[in-house]
Design a protein around this motif. Structure first.
Motif, short mmCIF file in Angstrom:
data_model
loop_
_atom_site.label_atom_id
_atom_site.label_comp_id
_atom_site.label_asym_id
_atom_site.label_seq_id
_atom_site.Cartn_x
_atom_site.Cartn_y
_atom_site.Cartn_z
N SER A 89 0.53 -1.38 -0.28
CA SER A 89 0.14 -0.19 -0.49
C SER A 89 0.67 1.36 0.42
O SER A 89 0.42 2.19 -0.93
N LYS A 90 1.74 1.59 0.62
CA LYS A 90 3.21 2.65 0.53
C LYS A 90 3.31 2.69 -0.31
O LYS A 90 3.33 3.63 -1.05
N ILE A 91 4.15 1.83 -1.27
CA ILE A 91 4.61 1.75 -2.39
C ILE A 91 3.57 2.14 -3.79
O ILE A 91 3.57 3.27 -4.79
N SER A 92 2.16 1.91 -3.07
CA SER A 92 1.72 2.10 -4.29
C SER A 92 1.21 3.67 -4.05
O SER A 92 1.30 4.02 -4.63
N ASN A 93 0.96 3.64 -3.11
CA ASN A 93 0.65 5.06 -2.27
C ASN A 93 2.07 6.17 -3.37
O ASN A 93 1.38 7.62 -3.39
N PHE A 94 2.93 5.65 -2.73
CA PHE A 94 4.68 6.45 -3.39
C PHE A 94 4.52 6.73 -4.90
O PHE A 94 4.53 7.94 -5.63
N PHE A 95 3.79 5.82 -5.77
CA PHE A 95 3.79 5.82 -7.64
C PHE A 95 3.02 7.18 -7.51
O PHE A 95 2.76 7.57 -8.46
N SER A 96 1.54 7.13 -7.27
CA SER A 96 0.41 7.62 -6.82
C SER A 96 0.55 9.23 -6.81
O SER A 96 0.36 10.16 -7.06
N LYS A 97 1.64 9.67 -5.35
CA LYS A 97 1.61 10.56 -5.44
C LYS A 97 3.19 11.31 -5.95
O LYS A 97 2.72 12.46 -6.81
N THR A 98 3.68 10.46 -6.91
CA THR A 98 4.58 10.89 -7.40
C THR A 98 4.20 10.10 -9.23
O THR A 98 5.57 10.77 -10.16
N PHE A 99 3.05 10.33 -9.09
CA PHE A 99 2.66 10.37 -10.81
C PHE A 99 3.55 11.69 -11.95
O PHE A 99 3.60 10.39 -12.78
N ALA A 100 3.15 12.39 -11.94
CA ALA A 100 3.58 13.57 -12.82
C ALA A 100 5.09 13.39 -12.74
O ALA A 100 5.38 12.68 -14.23
N LEU A 101 5.89 13.09 -12.27
CA LEU A 101 6.88 13.40 -12.00
C LEU A 101 7.32 11.88 -13.23
O LEU A 101 8.26 11.83 -13.72
N TRP A 102 7.33 11.03 -13.22
CA TRP A 102 7.33 9.07 -13.55
C TRP A 102 6.68 9.64 -14.43
O TRP A 102 7.53 8.62 -16.01
N VAL A 103 5.65 10.20 -15.10
CA VAL A 103 4.83 10.27 -16.62
C VAL A 103 5.86 11.24 -17.70
O VAL A 103 6.77 10.86 -18.61
N ILE A 104 6.70 11.92 -16.78
CA ILE A 104 7.48 13.46 -17.41
C ILE A 104 9.05 12.83 -17.34
O ILE A 104 9.14 12.27 -18.60
N LEU A 105 9.41 11.38 -16.40
CA LEU A 105 10.98 11.31 -16.56
C LEU A 105 10.55 10.43 -18.40
O LEU A 105 11.48 9.96 -19.20
N PHE A 106 9.34 9.33 -17.90
CA PHE A 106 9.49 8.28 -19.06
C PHE A 106 9.10 8.46 -20.28
O PHE A 106 9.25 7.75 -21.19
N ALA A 107 7.99 9.74 -20.68
CA ALA A 107 7.79 10.48 -21.75
C ALA A 107 9.14 11.23 -22.63
O ALA A 107 9.44 10.96 -23.66
N PHE A 108 10.39 11.49 -21.77
CA PHE A 108 11.40 11.77 -22.17
C PHE A 108 12.19 10.92 -22.57
O PHE A 108 12.94 10.82 -23.91
#
Length: 321
Positions: A5-24
């Motif tokens: 649950s903590k891992i899932s919440n972490f990815f949820s809260k940092t969603f925008a950063l991951w999207v931007i990183l992988f888009a680049f």
């Protein structure tokens, strides 16, 4: 399960950063991510199945309690956003292939992340969930009809084909999720903690696929598409809030209407554009506005939610009550 649950919440809260990183990464190394393009519809289906797992009949109870308010939100979503998209397409004199992508975003139903943003912004969460669910269920009919109305001047569109695409991509997975939730409620209750993480991974993969396939065209037109997408989203927030103000709703409802109108199911627009491109109806670049919207609204959403969270709800309509 707590760790998951903590891992899932972490990815949820940092969603925008991951999207931007992988888009680049997808932009600079398109060959690595191009293979994902074949799975866009499946990935969106996974996200929609997850939405179905969280739905129950009570989520539609607001339709009976406040039918006019729900209808206002649905109307705002399916009237204001297409009109804004069409106005921006004309104002920027966008080429047909990009105009089609912008119109697809404008004609899609509300995004599921709007419910989270409504909660964070201290809005009316039950109203948000109901509007999102209703616009999603209406999408197979309304989205093809609107897209045909606005985009048939550029494209030879089959509304019937779009109808069945949305049924397959959105409605069937949601219905499947609802059924699984009803039959295996206790099991689903333990599993839903993973849903944010699964949704994050699926949407990142969708964005990567679109960016990889359209990397060359994105280099030429990316900036103007970003400007149009950002304006579309932000103007939607403003008009949604004004809609609540015109009808003299309390602050909590005004916040929710702003978020519901402004946030789109960009994943659906990407999947539909991908299907249309596979049929030779549109250029693959038509999926780019939806992909950029996926990135942008996960930046603007938390920003608007933070602003709204600091606006006190009036007339005793406090979210802490």
């Amino acid at each position: 399960m707590n760790a998951l649950s903590k891992i899932s919440n972490f990815f949820s809260k940092t969603f925008a950063l991951w999207v931007i990183l992988f888009a680049f990464l997808a932009f600079y190394f398109p060959e690595t991510f191009r293979v994902l393009a074949a799975y866009i519809s499946i990935l969106l289906g996974i996200v929609m199945f997850g939405m179905g797992l969280t739905l129950s009949p009570k989520d539609f109870s607001e339709v009976l309690k406040r039918p006019l308010t729900v209808l206002l939100g649905i109307s705002g979503q399916f009237i204001i956003m297409p009109l804004i998209a069409f106005g921006l397409v004309k104002a920027f004199s966008l080429p047909p292939e990009i105009a089609a992508g912008v119109m697809l975003v404008g004609c899609c139903p509300g995004g599921t992340s709007s419910n989270v943003m409504s909660f964070l912004g201290k809005g009316d969460v039950p109203l948000s969930v109901t509007i999102t669910a209703c616009t999603t269920l209406l999408a197979p009919v309304v989205t093809p009809a609107l897209f045909y109305l606005f985009a048939s001047q550029w494209l030879d569109i089959s509304p019937v084909a779009m109808f069945f695409s949305i049924i397959n991509i959105v409605i069937l997975p949601i219905v499947g999720g609802v059924i699984v939730n009803l039959l295996f409620r206790n099991l689903v209750k333990n599993a839903v903690v993973c849903l944010p993480m699964v949704s994050v991974f699926a949407i990142i993969a969708i964005v990567c696929a679109v960016v990889a396939v359209s990397s060359q065209r994105l280099a030429q037109t990316g900036l103007i598409i970003f400007c149009v997408v950002a304006l579309h989203n932000c103007i939607g927030y403003v008009f949604g809030y004004l809609l609540g103000k015109i009808f003299n709703y309390k602050t909590r409802q005004k916040k929710t209407l702003a978020i519901e109108v402004g946030m789109q199911n960009s994943g659906l627009s990407v999947a539909l554009a991908n299907n249309l491109a596979a049929s030779g109806i549109v250029d693959p670049v038509a999926a780019v506005p939806g992909a950029i919207f996926s990135v942008w609204h996960n930046i603007s959403g938390p920003v608007i939610a933070t602003i709204f969270a600091n606006i006190r709800n009036n007339d005793g309509d406090n979210c802490d009550d």
